[in-house]
Design a protein around this motif. Sequence first.
Motif, PDB file in Angstrom:
ATOM      1  N   ILE A  28      11.004   5.247  -3.596  1.00  0.00           N
ATOM      2  CA  ILE A  28      10.376   4.878  -4.861  1.00  0.00           C
ATOM      3  C   ILE A  28       8.871   5.083  -4.742  1.00  0.00           C
ATOM      4  N   ARG A  29       8.251   5.379  -5.847  1.00  0.00           N
ATOM      5  CA  ARG A  29       6.802   5.589  -5.864  1.00  0.00           C
ATOM      6  C   ARG A  29       6.086   4.390  -5.236  1.00  0.00           C
ATOM      7  N   ARG A  30       5.045   4.717  -4.424  1.00  0.00           N
ATOM      8  CA  ARG A  30       4.321   3.662  -3.733  1.00  0.00           C
ATOM      9  C   ARG A  30       3.657   2.701  -4.729  1.00  0.00           C
ATOM     10  N   SER A  31       3.735   1.417  -4.415  1.00  0.00           N
ATOM     11  CA  SER A  31       3.017   0.412  -5.188  1.00  0.00           C
ATOM     12  C   SER A  31       1.633   0.215  -4.571  1.00  0.00           C
ATOM     13  N   GLY A  32       0.829  -0.630  -5.214  1.00  0.00           N
ATOM     14  CA  GLY A  32      -0.484  -0.930  -4.662  1.00  0.00           C
ATOM     15  C   GLY A  32      -0.380  -1.579  -3.295  1.00  0.00           C
ATOM     16  N   ARG A  33       0.626  -2.443  -3.135  1.00  0.00           N
ATOM     17  CA  ARG A  33       0.838  -3.088  -1.829  1.00  0.00           C
ATOM     18  C   ARG A  33       1.209  -2.057  -0.768  1.00  0.00           C
ATOM     19  N   ASP A  34       2.060  -1.088  -1.120  1.00  0.00           N
ATOM     20  CA  ASP A  34       2.433  -0.042  -0.169  1.00  0.00           C
ATOM     21  C   ASP A  34       1.222   0.773   0.270  1.00  0.00           C
TER      22      ASP A  34
END
Length: 409
Positions: A28-34
């Motif tokens: 899945i597309r990276r989140s800000g946390r990732d």
Amino acid sequence: MSGIAAPRPDHPSLLPALLAADAPEDRIRRSGRDWAIDVLCFVLAAGSGVFMLYVTSHPPHSMPHPPRPPDVILGSAACLLLWVRRRWPVPLALALAVTGLFSVTSIGAAAILVFTVAVHRPFRTVALVAVAHVGSSAVYTAIYPDPTQSYWVSMTWTVVLIGAVVAWGMFVRARRQLVLSLRDRAVRAESEQQLRVEQARHQERARIAREMHDVLAHRISLLSVHAGALEFRPDAPPVEIAQAAGVIRASAHQALQDLREVIGVLRDDAGDGAPERPQPSLTDLPALIDESRRAGMAVRWDNQVDDDSIVPANIGRSAYRTVQEGLTNARKHAPGAAVRVMVGGSAGSGLTVEVRNSLVKTAPEIPGAGAGLIGLTERAMLAGGRLEHGRTLQGDFRVHAWLPWPEAT
């Protein structure tokens, strides 16, 4: 290495499973946390490489090491590979196990990849990756020994560090699985609660529909009786015609009102505080019988219950519906026949309800679906009683119900 069993030939899918990419949810597309975690991992791996480069190059801790240019190039590549570690954790971890033979600056990136495998893969895969890194470290230590400590002390520290990384990763994995399990249980509990609420609504609507079937069948049969009387006696006195027309109008109005109520209940969800439609009881039987008598039926009413008001509400309602359906069937299938209604019993012995009429037909029969007696049988069984219906040896049709009436405590 000798303590780890090699893959058996009858498991040809083991290597593809180890090298396979993560499941779709891992891509899945990276989140800000990732992004924040990836930047932190890159900084830690790069800092670890610089530190190892400094330690192995400056006295008094200088020690044998691989050639610097290839070492730095491989270490930099290992740090860059951390950005795609979630998609191919196992292949990258195995690749860095090989890179560790020629690069001391890739140690930090290798530890992060081992941690990633421990978080996202089962124990068997984690163990194989950990053994690969221990073997790589054993070869590196043999080629470039630390002059300040023995070979086995160095290997012991290596095994302890890799074991700590694996244990931390598996702890994180177990915690994530626990959180997901608790979340799944909460979602399932909420779904089950909604399902129970929906089932309760459907059951209540079905109950109301059965109640309205009894009511509408009774009133429509009254309409049919009076309409038939007007049809077969066109020369009746105007007073009787006006009286029959008034009964037809009142019954039609009440039937429409009942039908409007049941359609409204079945169409809309009633709120928790919505009042429930009043249900009949045993005390309403005299009014029902008087209504049938006004419609022209000859009904003999035999009430053997001392006090109708002490009969439990659910038992009284079932008795009322039994008599109502019996009178409706008598009008439909044996118009003009005399009907006997008997209700008797006491607390502890049960309540007995009987509707009996002869089978002599004096007018065309009103069509019916035959579902009323089936519904009454089900109602009696749900109440813990029983219902019998059919022809008797005397040539009558008899509906007989017994309903439990517990003693007052």
